[in-house]
Write a protein that holds these residues in place. Structure first.
Motif, PDB file in Angstrom:
ATOM      1  N   THR A  60     -15.789   1.727  -5.526  1.00 36.05           N
ATOM      2  CA  THR A  60     -15.656   1.233  -6.896  1.00 36.05           C
ATOM      3  C   THR A  60     -16.693   0.182  -7.262  1.00 36.05           C
ATOM      4  O   THR A  60     -16.868  -0.126  -8.447  1.00 36.05           O
TER       5      THR A  60
ATOM      6  N   ASP B 179       0.798  -1.226   0.000  1.00 37.27           N
ATOM      7  CA  ASP B 179       0.000   0.000   0.000  1.00 37.27           C
ATOM      8  C   ASP B 179       0.830   1.275   0.000  1.00 37.27           C
ATOM      9  O   ASP B 179       0.281   2.368   0.092  1.00 37.27           O
TER      10      ASP B 179
ATOM     11  N   LEU C 278     -18.835   0.189  -1.142  1.00 40.16           N
ATOM     12  CA  LEU C 278     -17.458   0.396  -1.573  1.00 40.16           C
ATOM     13  C   LEU C 278     -17.452   1.341  -2.763  1.00 40.16           C
ATOM     14  O   LEU C 278     -18.279   1.197  -3.674  1.00 40.16           O
TER      15      LEU C 278
ATOM     16  N   HIS D 239      -5.686  -6.025   2.152  1.00 40.69           N
ATOM     17  CA  HIS D 239      -5.309  -4.720   1.617  1.00 40.69           C
ATOM     18  C   HIS D 239      -6.085  -4.378   0.356  1.00 40.69           C
ATOM     19  O   HIS D 239      -5.829  -3.338  -0.263  1.00 40.69           O
ATOM     20  N   GLY D 240      -7.011  -5.253  -0.048  1.00 42.45           N
ATOM     21  CA  GLY D 240      -7.826  -4.994  -1.223  1.00 42.45           C
ATOM     22  C   GLY D 240      -7.265  -5.523  -2.523  1.00 42.45           C
ATOM     23  O   GLY D 240      -7.878  -5.334  -3.580  1.00 42.45           O
ATOM     24  N   TRP D 241      -6.107  -6.199  -2.505  1.00 42.22           N
ATOM     25  CA  TRP D 241      -5.526  -6.739  -3.736  1.00 42.22           C
ATOM     26  C   TRP D 241      -6.333  -7.949  -4.193  1.00 42.22           C
ATOM     27  O   TRP D 241      -6.683  -8.816  -3.407  1.00 42.22           O
TER      28      TRP D 241
ATOM     29  N   PRO E 297     -10.224  -0.425  -3.183  1.00 43.44           N
ATOM     30  CA  PRO E 297     -10.054   0.314  -1.924  1.00 43.44           C
ATOM     31  C   PRO E 297     -11.040  -0.193  -0.871  1.00 43.44           C
ATOM     32  O   PRO E 297     -12.240  -0.298  -1.127  1.00 43.44           O
TER      33      PRO E 297
ATOM     34  N   ARG F  27      -6.759  -3.829  -7.581  1.00 38.80           N
ATOM     35  CA  ARG F  27      -6.998  -3.570  -6.162  1.00 38.80           C
ATOM     36  C   ARG F  27      -8.317  -2.850  -5.976  1.00 38.80           C
ATOM     37  O   ARG F  27      -8.700  -2.005  -6.791  1.00 38.80           O
TER      38      ARG F  27
END
Length: 451
Positions: free
Chosen positions: A284, A187, A282, A254-256, A270, A268
């Protein structure tokens, strides 16, 4: 008019006393606002200007209070650098002759706030460092102790070498140090600084290159672990995604992205700082149903297409099975499937305590529950950190507990004597021998189903 900038290689070739006098002349000129025969190096000059603006006393050693032992342990346990200590130690402390008087230095690891977390190296240099307050728990930000290898590297966000009178505070002029920041490749967050320090007479121009290279090696190790974690998550998520029948993706903490179905691939997503099972918006993806996975999350956009659009189905259910003498498991299920993990004896003890104490336990309370010693918080935090790598989606911390939205079922043996028979943990022994109208294991408590 000043001539060229000081060259670190030239300083290394000079007699140590001669080099120190030259740097002192340059520093004194800068403090008085006068020109000098040589200009300080760019990072050093920028740091000196910050120190002058902030009013740091150049002739007085200022120290802040040390962290308490409990605060230091807490920071060490939270720091992502704890997993990288073997890499740092191998790179910086395994040099030929590192224990000899000819090679005298120490390795220091500090967090992103400049607090010294770990320190090791030559015994005589450690004693010298003690005399300067350069010890675990100390604050080595620039604003506290002036220009130095830890604090200046944090500000500059690149490797920095500080030699002798390049230190802004005169009491540090007997030292030479080189520090490099370590950044989390997942990150981009600054994790801290690794530093090599020693007597000024031990300065070598290659030290900065070495420290910078080891910091990059540590980042590469963290990147490799990250990729391995994504591969493990992908192996679990792939069969679940096949059953979704709609848009879904699996991401790590971490959203990956580890796996995706019915969506354009993205690197990824967020994630909010605090994420739990249920309905979450969320940026996105919009409204999503979130389910925990081992080491990550399953995200399903709620657009009415496909099964599971009702976010109520996203609530996780966890079954902790300690009913068998040597076979303990945790099974987590949601709307699209379930996954299971075997537990080590220690992890079975910790999760059992959390299952019967849904209100949560601090690290000290868990240490008393499992070890009979509330001071063993470092061990508890380390073990809970390992557990949360798999069960982070269903566990919270401060205090440690199962998340409120997670339904927890404890499957205990019929005979209390068979409850975790290997365990000498006080909480488990108490449960085994509890007498309430007969020998039986304690009930699950509020909000807990008994299997």
């Amino acid at each position: 008019m000043r001539s060229t900038t000081i060259d670190i290689t030239r300083l290394a070739a000079m007699d140590s006393r001669e080099a120190a006098l030259l740097l002192k002349e340059v520093r004194d000129a800068a403090l008085r606002g006068r020109p000098a025969s040589l200009a300080p190096r760019a990072d050093i000059e920028a740091s000196w200007r910050r120190m002058l603006r902030e009013g740091v006393d150049p002739d007085r050693d200022r120290r802040s209070g040390l962290l308490s032992p409990a605060e230091l342990e807490e920071r060490r346990a939270r720091s992502p650098l704890v997993a990288l200590l073997p890499v740092l130690r191998e790179g910086l402390m395994s040099l030929p002759g590192a224990d000899s008087d000819a090679v005298r230095h120490i390795m220091v690891v500090a967090d992103a706030e400049g607090r010294v977390l770990w320190r090791e190296g030559h015994a005589s240099v450690l004693r010298m460092a003690d005399g300067h307050g350069f010890e675990p728990g100390a604050d080595w930000r620039e604003s506290t102790v002036g220009t130095n290898g830890v604090g200046t590297a944090l500000v500059a966000r690149r490797p920095v070498q500080v030699h002798s009178a390049e230190h802004f505070v005169s009491t540090h002029h007997t030292w030479t140090c080189a520090g490099a920041p370590v950044t989390d490749p997942r990150d981009g967050r600054l994790m801290g600084v690794v530093d090599v320090s020693g007597p000024a007479t031990t300065m070598h121009p290659a030290t900065l290159l070495l420290v910078g290279s080891v910091a990059r090696l540590a980042e590469a190790e963290l990147r490799n672990r990250h990729l391995a974690g994504l591969a493990r998550l992908r192996a679990v998520a792939a069969p679940l995604l096949c059953r979704v029948g709609g848009r879904a993706l699996a991401v790590d903490g971490h959203g990956w992205t580890a796996a995706v179905h019915g969506l354009a691939p993205v690197d990824r997503v967020p994630l909010p700082a605090s994420l739990g099972a249920g309905r979450v918006w969320l940026p996105t993806l919009g409204e999503c149903a979130v389910e925990p996975l081992p080491g990550g999350w399953l995200l399903r956009p709620l657009d009415g297409a496909g099964p599971g659009a009702d976010a109520a189905d996203a609530a996780a259910r966890l079954v902790l099975d300690v009913s068998r003498p040597r076979d303990w498991t945790v099974r987590v299920s949601g709307a699209v499937g379930c996954w299971e993990r075997e537990l080590s004896p220690r992890h079975a003890e910790l999760l059992y305590v959390l299952a019967v104490r849904r209100d949560g336990r601090t690290a000290a309370e868990l240490a008393a529950d499992v070890f009979g010693d509330p001071t063993r918080t470092v061990t508890v935090r380390a073990e809970m950190s390992r557990i949360r790598r798999t069960l982070g989606g269903v566990l919270a911390h401060r205090p440690y507990r199962f998340r409120d939205e997670v339904e927890v079922e404890l499957v205990a043996p019929d005979d209390p004597a068979d409850l975790l028979p290997h365990s000498a943990a006080p909480a488990v022994r108490e449960a085994r021998h509890a007498a309430d109208g007969g020998r039986r294991a304690p009930g699950p408590g509020p909000g807990l189903n008994r299997g």
